[in-house]
Design a protein around this motif. Structure first.
Motif, short mmCIF file in Angstrom:
data_model
loop_
_atom_site.label_atom_id
_atom_site.label_comp_id
_atom_site.label_asym_id
_atom_site.label_seq_id
_atom_site.Cartn_x
_atom_site.Cartn_y
_atom_site.Cartn_z
N TYR A 154 -10.00 7.29 -4.67
CA TYR A 154 -9.93 7.29 -3.33
C TYR A 154 -10.67 8.55 -2.57
O TYR A 154 -10.77 8.94 -1.64
CB TYR A 154 -8.36 7.55 -2.62
N SER B 2 0.00 5.40 -1.09
CA SER B 2 -1.37 5.22 -1.35
C SER B 2 -1.89 5.99 -0.05
O SER B 2 -1.55 5.53 1.03
CB SER B 2 -1.96 3.77 -1.72
N PHE C 275 0.61 -1.25 0.09
CA PHE C 275 0.05 0.00 0.02
C PHE C 275 0.95 1.40 0.00
O PHE C 275 0.26 2.19 0.15
CB PHE C 275 -0.81 -0.11 1.16
N ALA D 7 -4.52 4.43 1.17
CA ALA D 7 -4.80 3.07 1.87
C ALA D 7 -3.80 2.85 2.96
O ALA D 7 -3.97 1.86 3.80
CB ALA D 7 -4.92 2.15 1.04
N ARG E 198 -2.52 -2.55 -7.64
CA ARG E 198 -3.69 -2.43 -6.71
C ARG E 198 -4.92 -2.13 -7.49
O ARG E 198 -4.95 -1.48 -8.51
CB ARG E 198 -3.43 -1.22 -5.93
N THR E 199 -5.92 -2.86 -7.04
CA THR E 199 -7.11 -2.70 -7.79
C THR E 199 -8.22 -2.17 -6.63
O THR E 199 -8.22 -2.56 -5.45
CB THR E 199 -7.76 -4.06 -8.12
N ILE E 200 -8.85 -1.17 -6.80
CA ILE E 200 -9.67 -0.26 -6.02
C ILE E 200 -11.17 -0.64 -6.34
O ILE E 200 -11.57 0.08 -7.38
CB ILE E 200 -9.39 1.21 -5.95
N SER F 30 -3.42 5.34 -8.12
CA SER F 30 -3.85 4.03 -7.74
C SER F 30 -3.50 3.33 -6.18
O SER F 30 -3.66 2.33 -5.88
CB SER F 30 -3.40 2.77 -8.85
N THR G 262 -14.93 1.42 0.24
CA THR G 262 -13.90 1.24 -0.66
C THR G 262 -12.97 0.34 -0.31
O THR G 262 -12.73 0.36 0.80
CB THR G 262 -13.28 2.60 -0.95
N TYR G 263 -12.64 -0.71 -1.17
CA TYR G 263 -11.75 -1.83 -0.88
C TYR G 263 -10.46 -1.77 -1.74
O TYR G 263 -10.66 -1.45 -2.78
CB TYR G 263 -12.37 -3.06 -1.01
N VAL G 264 -9.46 -1.86 -0.91
CA VAL G 264 -8.25 -1.85 -1.85
C VAL G 264 -7.30 -3.09 -2.06
O VAL G 264 -7.03 -3.68 -0.84
CB VAL G 264 -7.17 -0.97 -1.34
#
Length: 356
Positions: free
Chosen positions: A332, A123, A120, A125, A266-268, A356, A250-252
């Motif tokens: 984000y 980011s 992460f 996240a 990373r997929t968000i 991302s 929101t999921y990362v």
């Protein structure tokens, strides 16, 4: 001995002589022994000796170090950030729970590439919580047809659905989300048809990614066990006294190539799911299940093109933050509602993510 000398001896034995040595007190003995054993001048009790001021030439050394540090930042900011614990690009205290919609997007992070050890890095996240810990659930209170205790159970089961649909490792690997589906009212015929088609022959209208996170195991695998999340659950009274629960999370997901390698992509995924816990006296439902009211999803770097029902992130040095021809969007930025985000995206199949 004459009588007068004897009397003087007895008198002095009782009164003592003016120059006779005194027996020191216990404290005096201890201090004396410490003074004998410790060279130099000791500090008095409750006393303080300030340190000597350093010579002025020390400031020249400090100034030289500052100049060298600034030069290092200019030449290699990536390494210098790591010296101070900022290797993840978002290092710092974890963010407080999200209790309401933010007023703006998270601040920009240093342009640091993620690694397998720090997926992460670079980011927002990096400061988010892991798993369900990043989803804020409000305290329960009696609402609609439900008592406080019933609302508490409904909120707990809503959390179970979020975990089973978007965080369960087996579901992520592509297995059928049986536990999550078991919480959906089977009497909803339109939802029943959607689920049947989505897992058999997914298409743009019937895509399981609308509700569930699943990745293409032939091409990718998770980069570690953490899934960073940020979002909240809220509720109010709905139609016919139902408990209407809204979720916005929101999921990362960090991934690496299935065949190996150190590059992390990373997929968000941001999902908004609205559901009703209906009064069985007014709506046909199964005990312990909810009815879906609406659901929407926004996916960054999950694959563009025909729907496959699986997340397929892109890798490679030329991989942009988001591949698409649509307007630029910050994945984000949770200050924008999902309705506005969908409106801004327009009819373009894939937009362009700013990070991302």
């Amino acid at each position: 001995m004459p009588d007068e000398e004897w009397e003087r001896f007895l008198r002095e034995s009782v009164d003592g002589t003016p120059d006779a040595p005194r027996e020191p007190s216990a404290r005096a003995r201890v201090v004396t022994r410490r003074l004998q054993e410790s060279p130099g001048q000791p500090e008095g009790w409750r006393s303080y000796s300030p340190a000597r001021p350093k010579r002025r030439k020390g400031w020249y050394a400090v100034g030289l170090l500052v100049v060298l540090a600034l030069l290092a930042v200019a030449v290699a900011p990536d390494r210098v950030t790591g010296w101070f614990g900022g290797g993840d690009g978002g290092a710092g205290e974890p963010l407080a729970a999200e209790s309401e919609r933010p007023t703006g997007a998270p601040p920009g992070e240093p342009a640091l590439r993620p690694t397998r050890e720090e997926p992460f890095r670079g980011s927002p996240a990096a400061r988010w919580a892991n798993g369900t810990a990043g989803i804020t659930v409000p305290p329960a209170k009696a609402t609609g047809w439900m008592s406080t205790a019933q609302v508490k159970v409904a909120l707990d089961r809503t959390g179970d659905f979020l975990a089973a649909s978007s965080l369960d490792p087996a579901v992520l690997r592509g297995e059928r989300p049986a536990r999550a589906i078991a919480l959906i009212n089977p009497r909803q015929q339109d939802v029943k048809n959607f689920l049947s088609t989505a897992f058999r022959t997914p298409d743009e209208k019937n895509d399981p990614l609308m509700l569930f996170s699943r990745y293409d195991g032939k091409h990718v695998r998770p980069a570690g066990d953490d899934i960073r999340t940020r979002g909240r659950v809220s509720y109010t009274e709905g139609k016919d006294g139902a408990l209407r629960v809204s979720t916005d999370v929101t999921y990362v997901y960090p991934f690496v190539r299935a065949e190996g390698g150190d590059e992390v992509a990373r997929t968000i995924v941001r999902r908004e799911v609205v559901l009703d816990w209906n009064d069985p006296a007014k709506v046909i439902t199964e005990p312990g299940t909810f009815s879906l009211v609406s659901y929407s999803v926004d996916i960054t770097n999950g694959g563009c093109g025909p729907a496959t029902g699986l997340l397929s992130p892109r890798f490679g040095p030329g991989r942009p933050a988001g591949a698409g021809e649509g307007p630029e969007l910050d994945p984000y930025d949770r200050s924008i509602s999902m309705t506005d985000r969908m409106r801004n995206a327009g009819d373009e199949e894939c937009g362009t993510a700013t990070r991302s």
